[in-house]
Design a protein around this motif. Sequence first.
Motif, mmCIF file in Angstrom:
data_model
loop_
_atom_site.group_PDB
_atom_site.id
_atom_site.type_symbol
_atom_site.label_atom_id
_atom_site.label_comp_id
_atom_site.label_asym_id
_atom_site.label_seq_id
_atom_site.Cartn_x
_atom_site.Cartn_y
_atom_site.Cartn_z
ATOM 1 N N ASN A 234 -7.268 -86.037 43.422
ATOM 2 C CA ASN A 234 -6.020 -87.282 43.352
ATOM 3 C C ASN A 234 -6.779 -88.614 42.916
ATOM 4 O O ASN A 234 -7.907 -88.753 42.871
ATOM 5 C CB ASN A 234 -5.014 -87.268 44.473
ATOM 6 C CG ASN A 234 -5.590 -87.373 45.754
ATOM 7 O OD1 ASN A 234 -6.759 -88.289 45.827
ATOM 8 N ND2 ASN A 234 -4.912 -87.155 46.775
ATOM 9 N N LEU A 235 -5.843 -89.416 42.771
ATOM 10 C CA LEU A 235 -6.368 -90.954 42.460
ATOM 11 C C LEU A 235 -6.878 -91.712 43.713
ATOM 12 O O LEU A 235 -6.872 -92.852 43.789
ATOM 13 C CB LEU A 235 -5.319 -91.599 41.536
ATOM 14 C CG LEU A 235 -5.257 -91.389 40.313
ATOM 15 C CD1 LEU A 235 -3.963 -91.580 39.627
ATOM 16 C CD2 LEU A 235 -6.365 -91.387 39.520
ATOM 17 N N ASN A 236 -6.840 -91.060 44.869
ATOM 18 C CA ASN A 236 -7.192 -91.497 46.115
ATOM 19 C C ASN A 236 -8.488 -91.158 46.565
ATOM 20 O O ASN A 236 -8.713 -91.380 47.765
ATOM 21 C CB ASN A 236 -5.991 -91.318 47.090
ATOM 22 C CG ASN A 236 -5.842 -92.461 47.984
ATOM 23 O OD1 ASN A 236 -6.081 -93.410 47.957
ATOM 24 N ND2 ASN A 236 -5.207 -91.942 49.433
ATOM 25 N N GLU A 274 -1.294 -90.372 45.904
ATOM 26 C CA GLU A 274 -1.728 -89.165 46.575
ATOM 27 C C GLU A 274 -1.388 -87.731 45.962
ATOM 28 O O GLU A 274 -1.858 -86.566 46.289
ATOM 29 C CB GLU A 274 -0.682 -89.141 47.900
ATOM 30 C CG GLU A 274 -1.065 -90.209 48.777
ATOM 31 C CD GLU A 274 -2.248 -90.104 49.452
ATOM 32 O OE1 GLU A 274 -2.810 -91.129 50.145
ATOM 33 O OE2 GLU A 274 -2.539 -88.958 49.688
ATOM 34 N N GLN A 275 -0.763 -87.909 44.752
ATOM 35 C CA GLN A 275 -0.660 -86.646 44.276
ATOM 36 C C GLN A 275 -1.642 -85.792 43.536
ATOM 37 O O GLN A 275 -2.587 -86.516 42.797
ATOM 38 C CB GLN A 275 0.516 -86.791 42.840
ATOM 39 C CG GLN A 275 1.017 -85.579 42.279
ATOM 40 C CD GLN A 275 1.940 -85.882 41.032
ATOM 41 O OE1 GLN A 275 1.907 -86.777 40.622
ATOM 42 N NE2 GLN A 275 3.114 -84.900 40.942
ATOM 43 N N MET A 276 -1.835 -84.858 43.729
ATOM 44 C CA MET A 276 -3.056 -83.904 43.242
ATOM 45 C C MET A 276 -2.676 -83.194 41.839
ATOM 46 O O MET A 276 -1.754 -82.910 41.556
ATOM 47 C CB MET A 276 -3.268 -82.489 44.336
ATOM 48 C CG MET A 276 -3.658 -82.966 45.511
ATOM 49 S SD MET A 276 -5.464 -83.519 45.572
ATOM 50 C CE MET A 276 -5.839 -83.630 47.202
ATOM 51 N N ALA A 277 -3.740 -83.290 40.886
ATOM 52 C CA ALA A 277 -3.906 -82.452 39.956
ATOM 53 C C ALA A 277 -4.751 -81.559 39.799
ATOM 54 O O ALA A 277 -5.727 -81.521 40.476
ATOM 55 C CB ALA A 277 -4.254 -83.445 38.555
ATOM 56 N N GLU A 278 -4.373 -80.327 39.532
ATOM 57 C CA GLU A 278 -5.169 -79.092 39.901
ATOM 58 C C GLU A 278 -5.463 -78.326 38.411
ATOM 59 O O GLU A 278 -4.702 -78.194 37.367
ATOM 60 C CB GLU A 278 -4.485 -78.186 40.861
ATOM 61 C CG GLU A 278 -3.234 -77.537 40.286
ATOM 62 C CD GLU A 278 -2.826 -76.549 41.430
ATOM 63 O OE1 GLU A 278 -2.988 -76.655 42.767
ATOM 64 O OE2 GLU A 278 -2.497 -75.284 41.210
#
Lengths: 329, 385
Positions: A234-236, A274-278
């Motif tokens: 994610n961007l975190n 917080e959103q994950m990219a998978e």
Amino acid sequence: MGQGGAAVRALVPCSRGGAGAADTTSAVFGAFQGQTAGHGYFPTGKLHRVEPVLRAKLAPGTLDVLRVSNMIAKLAKTCTLRIRPDKLNFILADKVASGGVSMWCELEQENFFSEFQMEGVSAENNEIYLELTSENLSRALKTAQNARALKIKLTNKHFPCLTVSIELLSVSSSSRIVTHDIPVKVIPRKLWKDLQEPAVPDSDVSIYLPVLKTMKSVVEKMRNISNHLIIEANLNGDLNLKIETEVVCVTTHFKDLGNPPLASENASQARNPEQMAEVHVDIRKLLQFLAGQQVNPTKAVCNIVRNKIVHFDLLHEDVSLQYFIPALS
Amino acid sequence: MLKCGMSGSQVKAPFFFSIVFGKAIQALSRVSDELWLDPSEKGLALRSVNSCRSAYGCVLFSPVFFQHYQWSTSVKMNDSDTISNLNCKLGMKSILPIFKCLNSLERNVENCKIFTRSDNCKVVIQFFCRHGIKRTHNVCFQESQPLQVIFEKSMCSNILMIQPRVLAEAVFLFTSNQEEVTLAVTPQNVCIKSSNEESMDSTSSVYSEMFVGPDEFDFFQIGVDTEITFCFKELKGMLIFSEATHAPISIHFDFPGKPMALSIDDMLLEANFILATLADEPSRASSPQSLCLSQKRTRSDLIRSNSKTGKNVTSKALEHISRKAAPKRLMTPNETLTNISALESCGSPKMKRANGDTSEVPESSVSGTEEVPESPSLRKVKEKR
């Protein structure tokens, strides 16, 4: 086996910024003598009298070329060497044979060569594309570790060859000359379009990678459990590597990795950090990529396009490497 | 009967005896899967011959190599009442693992004893290690008369002596699947390179060559400019051994087709690796027999085993034959086929093509006939009584 063709052996002193007398390691890309008309190494079948010419002198730092060729040998069994006046590329195009994996490695010519002269197939197409077995080149250059001088020529003996000529220092006063003729295939112009620089995809998440050695040991262990690996980030600054089977689920969490600055302002507002990219990939392909990185790069970025592709963008001092692994279908 | 002992390692000694012995076995394992243990009053010889009879290795350890060396013949009760030697053939698979971990041998072994008793067909190797540990290996052997090659090294026109390190650097050039290498010499320099045939046939293999100047050799005598091609694997085997002994390697050779010798001569041991070289056949379009062989090469045959049954003689009369383009020259009217072992080179497939049209010499082991009469080529015969 003599040097084939009427090779122009004289070194044209087109040095850049003075290759001084102290140049102890020097390499020369010599002239590539094309064949007489009708010999047919240009598979287009036309009678070509055009002879691509390549002349270059490697700056001290031949070891860097050795390191690059070692890395390429680990990443791709066969690859394409593209030679342009300002850049050199090692290319693996995303064919079925490579399982959809593609690679683009770029070297700035002037960082490696103190003298460089080349002529491509024609004035408009001032490039040379050669296909070779990567390991042949790295093995040949390995001999050059303690070289006093290194010459690389494109020659045509019974078939096109990259001839690496090394002058070694020996204990006695005489020096030893070592020559390696590496067979290459000259790629015809009509196939060049498949070998262009891949477009960097619009990624959902862009994140800096952890220490590659750590990542590699984690992935190696995971490989024993399953071939199906999930990479998510994610961007975190969070990156997870996940293996899921019926029996067990293993996740390795990397935190506080940092993210490169985003290209556009709009994107950063729209996305939840917080959103994950998978993306789901074949673990063996990732492992092969990591195995090629003997030293930790200066910069390493991972770009994920959700469920499509993962793109690794590395910088090893002045060599850039991009590696694309497609998602499992 | 054989009884000998070596010390494992002596810190002050330049040699680590068990190591050298182990390395000799490792080098010979590159030649073939079988090892002869051949003790005599000259010392203990380890011999190995490959199945194609194109390579032979022998390492002779003189009695002073051992702390204690005792060899005696046992008189066999048979009709002819002759002295029989220990005819001991071991499988490499049995003996190689014993001497495999030489590093640990070096650290742990204080003494090594090797002895045999021909009555129970076993070779016993005992390691006396630190902390009072004793390791005993019993290796069964087969009764088999060893083969021996007699090769007059001094008669070769070309003799080179070189430090093993230089040869190792040359060997480093080539990939491990390189089958053959060529040594080309002129009075000005020496070139070691990939065999021409391989690089011409395949478009994917790298051709490599290295030029070495005469001053890198300890001894440099070139009588005839020549290029010889031989098997790479066996050269590597010799190199392993030479690195252990730190002694220079001598290379004796002549023209293509005649065998070459790689040797190490030292106070304590003498090692000889005799390799067949490719015979250069010029194409002769007019002659029908040679048509099929034009531009192809044949490997010269190295060893003929010629034993006499009836007498328990340990020696073998050995000769080498060059296989010529015209096969009929190989057989003179007096020669009987049964007397000659087949000397096919079975390594490279190219050789098989070349031999396709020559008359095949059938395999034969022991026969009761007389010695083979003159063959057109060079011939050395020696009998040991």
